[in-house]
Design an enzyme around this catalytic site. Sequence first.
Site, PDB file in Angstrom:
ATOM      1  N   CYS A  29      29.385 -27.084  45.150  1.00 60.39           N
ATOM      2  CA  CYS A  29      30.362 -26.872  44.084  1.00 60.39           C
ATOM      3  C   CYS A  29      31.546 -26.113  44.692  1.00 60.39           C
ATOM      4  CB  CYS A  29      29.722 -26.044  42.975  1.00 60.39           C
ATOM      5  SG  CYS A  29      29.148 -24.449  43.614  1.00 60.39           S
TER       6      CYS A  29
ATOM      7  N   GLU B 182      22.373 -13.055  40.854  1.00 61.49           N
ATOM      8  CA  GLU B 182      23.501 -13.116  39.901  1.00 61.49           C
ATOM      9  C   GLU B 182      23.217 -12.224  38.692  1.00 61.49           C
ATOM     10  OE1 GLU B 182      24.920 -17.065  38.761  1.00 61.49           O
ATOM     11  OE2 GLU B 182      25.670 -16.245  36.879  1.00 61.49           O
TER      12      GLU B 182
ATOM     13  N   CYS C 119      28.229 -23.120  34.253  1.00 61.59           N
ATOM     14  CA  CYS C 119      29.487 -23.621  34.816  1.00 61.59           C
ATOM     15  C   CYS C 119      29.538 -25.143  34.854  1.00 61.59           C
ATOM     16  CB  CYS C 119      29.691 -23.035  36.208  1.00 61.59           C
ATOM     17  SG  CYS C 119      28.745 -23.904  37.442  1.00 61.59           S
TER      18      CYS C 119
HETATM   19  O1  0O3 Z   1      22.255 -19.068  41.569  1.00 64.29           O
HETATM   20  P1  0O3 Z   1      21.561 -20.028  42.499  1.00 64.29           P
HETATM   21  O2  0O3 Z   1      20.228 -19.490  42.936  1.00 64.29           O
HETATM   22  O3  0O3 Z   1      21.521 -21.393  41.962  1.00 64.29           O
HETATM   23  O4  0O3 Z   1      22.497 -19.998  43.787  1.00 64.29           O
HETATM   24  P2  0O3 Z   1      22.819 -21.028  44.923  1.00 64.29           P
HETATM   25  O5  0O3 Z   1      21.716 -21.960  45.183  1.00 64.29           O
HETATM   26  O6  0O3 Z   1      23.315 -20.206  46.051  1.00 64.29           O
HETATM   27  O7  0O3 Z   1      24.018 -21.899  44.353  1.00 64.29           O
HETATM   28  C1  0O3 Z   1      25.268 -21.361  44.131  1.00 64.29           C
HETATM   29  C2  0O3 Z   1      25.390 -20.793  42.760  1.00 64.29           C
HETATM   30  C3  0O3 Z   1      25.944 -19.425  42.697  1.00 64.29           C
HETATM   31  C4  0O3 Z   1      26.479 -18.821  43.712  1.00 64.29           C
HETATM   32  C5  0O3 Z   1      25.915 -18.679  41.438  1.00 64.29           C
HETATM   33  O8  0O3 Z   1      26.497 -19.393  40.422  1.00 64.29           O
HETATM   34 FE1  SF4 Z   2      29.094 -22.992  41.932  1.00 64.52          FE
HETATM   35 FE2  SF4 Z   2      29.175 -22.747  39.349  1.00 64.52          FE
HETATM   36 FE3  SF4 Z   2      27.930 -20.916  40.787  1.00 64.52          FE
HETATM   37 FE4  SF4 Z   2      30.555 -21.057  40.859  1.00 64.52          FE
HETATM   38  S1  SF4 Z   2      29.338 -20.530  39.083  1.00 64.52           S
HETATM   39  S2  SF4 Z   2      29.154 -20.880  42.610  1.00 64.52           S
HETATM   40  S3  SF4 Z   2      30.929 -23.236  40.637  1.00 64.52           S
HETATM   41  S4  SF4 Z   2      27.330 -23.051  40.577  1.00 64.52           S
END
Ligand code: 0O3
Ligand code: SF4
Length: 320
Positions: A15, A129, A197
Amino acid sequence: MPPSSLLLAAPRGFCAGVDRAVLIVEKALEAYGAPVYVRHEIVHNKHVVESLRRKGAVFVEDENEVPEGEVVVFSAHGSPPEAFHNSKRLGHTLIDATCPLVTKVHHEARRYARDGRDIVLIGHEGHQEVVGTMGQAPRSMNLVETPDDVDTLDLPEDADVAYITQTTLSMDETSAVVDRLRQRFPMLQNPKKDDICYATQNRQDAVKQLAERCDLILVVGSQTSSNSKRLVEVSKDRSVPAYLVDEAAEIDPAWLEGVETVGLTSGASAPEVLVEEVIDWFRARGTTEVDTVMVIDEDVEFAMPSNLARKLQSSDPRSS
Ligand code: 0O3
Ligand code: SF4
């Protein structure tokens, strides 16, 4: 007999937030030289982390492990304010790779807290997150994961409640939690725009389409990647077996018995080269038809953090 056809989900894979985060580490290595420290895995993918480690990135879980005055990149998932304070105290050059769409949720949380609201965060306990988002307004924050968790919230029915979510949740499961929240708190305030998102929504929508046409779905991604795991669940919820694999070598031929059409997608943190290896794996075993199921075209891009952009410009010989 090998599966006769392979259907590729589009969109899939990186993404805009992941693209930016990986580029930030690469550019920081170019501009400052190794080592560049990274607080937490920049994104939750084994191959991305290994490849950046080979280029000179050093991954740590705690900013206090980064020596004074060094360069540190904070991961795409976002970090609590306390981590920024610690890093500043240690004189780090801090480059923030938090996805702008995660930062948007942080702003919402702080605004709700300033307005005196109780916040319900829908998300997975302990996920990076969630730790970062909880940290934005710890005294106003209540975490729930399932509809049943809503019943255990210690808040009165007339509480002024606003909800926010992790960006990578299952859309279907989240709406079940929101329904329960609305039953309990009729005045519930929604986020202005969905916190789940665009990339999460598009990848889940694409899996829903694949599930209508496939006997099995493979998702390329790491076990630590929440959004990748959600893609597996979306498929299983539609009674289509699905597996999460880091790479082609993890595919078990036993999964393919009696399977004619395989769907293939990848999480937001999985590099396309790994998907290509899976396609080659199937071709080498006799699968001949490879088609794409396009759900939506994505054209989202995010700018580099301003301090890194300035550094790159000043170290570019063409800029002097
Ligand atoms: O949050 P998630 O474990 O899905 O994280 P990833 O695999 O690193 O993917 C990116 C998503 C992110 C940074 C938070 O939205
Ligand atoms: Fe990707 Fe969505 Fe996470 Fe941003 S919020 S890093 S666009 S998955």
